[in-house]
Design an enzyme around this catalytic site. Structure first.
Site, PDB file in Angstrom:
ATOM      1  N   GLY A  31       0.817  -1.202  -0.096  1.00  0.00           N
ATOM      2  CA  GLY A  31       0.106  -0.187  -0.040  1.00  0.00           C
ATOM      3  C   GLY A  31       0.907   1.263   0.028  1.00  0.00           C
ATOM      4  O   GLY A  31       0.238   2.230  -0.582  1.00  0.00           O
ATOM      5  N   ASP A  32       1.995   1.295   0.379  1.00  0.00           N
ATOM      6  CA  ASP A  32       2.893   2.422   0.724  1.00  0.00           C
ATOM      7  C   ASP A  32       3.134   2.804  -0.880  1.00  0.00           C
ATOM      8  O   ASP A  32       3.283   4.066  -1.226  1.00  0.00           O
ATOM      9  CB  ASP A  32       4.190   2.129   1.410  1.00  0.00           C
ATOM     10  CG  ASP A  32       5.224   3.124   1.446  1.00  0.00           C
ATOM     11  OD1 ASP A  32       4.835   4.317   1.898  1.00  0.00           O
ATOM     12  OD2 ASP A  32       6.385   2.874   0.937  1.00  0.00           O
ATOM     13  N   GLY A  33       3.533   1.678  -1.770  1.00  0.00           N
ATOM     14  CA  GLY A  33       4.041   1.854  -3.024  1.00  0.00           C
ATOM     15  C   GLY A  33       2.789   2.520  -3.746  1.00  0.00           C
ATOM     16  O   GLY A  33       3.056   3.484  -4.698  1.00  0.00           O
TER      17      GLY A  33
END
Length: 155
Positions: A31-33
């Site tokens: 999700g960070d990416g």
């Protein structure tokens, strides 16, 4: 993005996996990416400015404090399943944390990122974009519908 996860799986021969088997921290890693690419896409759109100005504009949004604000703003919009993933991500035992964020901001950001990773793996790109847009608008981090961010205008 919706076709992205299918295309990635197909191209690299990755079998679909039961999403419930992913740890919250693995979902947050993904999700960070997802969040980073969405924000960078918005910041870059139609601009020809220096990379440092682009970085400053995106860093302002992707930092844990801003993600906490976005998360708090979108929580009422979440389904029960989405709220559960957010909670699991927020409560995950991470042995690292950001030196530039409070523990509470970092945990909330981890929950937000876990939610985005979960939605990405489900191919729910429209939902991802809806929640990010709502969060940016509700927090005031998104200046207007043209994608202008305060950091670009004053950098």
């Amino acid at each position: 993005m919706e076709e992205s996860i299918s295309a990635i799986r197909s191209t690299f021969g990755i079998a679909e996996r039961d999403i419930r088997t992913y740890s919250p921290l693995t979902l947050a890693f993904l999700g960070d990416g997802v969040f980073e690419i969405v924000i960078r896409s918005i910041v870059v759109a139609g601009r020809n400015v220096s990379p440092s100005r682009l970085h400053n504009a995106s860093a302002h949004i992707v930092k844990a404090e801003s993600q906490r604000k976005i998360t708090e703003a979108i929580e009422p919009l979440l389904s029960d399943d989405e709220a559960d993933i957010l909670r699991r991500g927020r409560n995950a035992k991470s042995y690292t944390h950001s030196k530039n964020a409070s523990v509470s901001d970092y945990r909330m950001a981890t929950g937000f990122e876990a939610l985005l990773g979960y939605l990405y793996l489900l191919g729910k790109d429209e939902r991802i974009l809806f929640l990010i847009k709502q969060g940016l608008e509700l927090t005031g981090l998104f200046k207007d519908h043209t994608g202008e961010f305060e950091e670009i205008n004053h950098a």
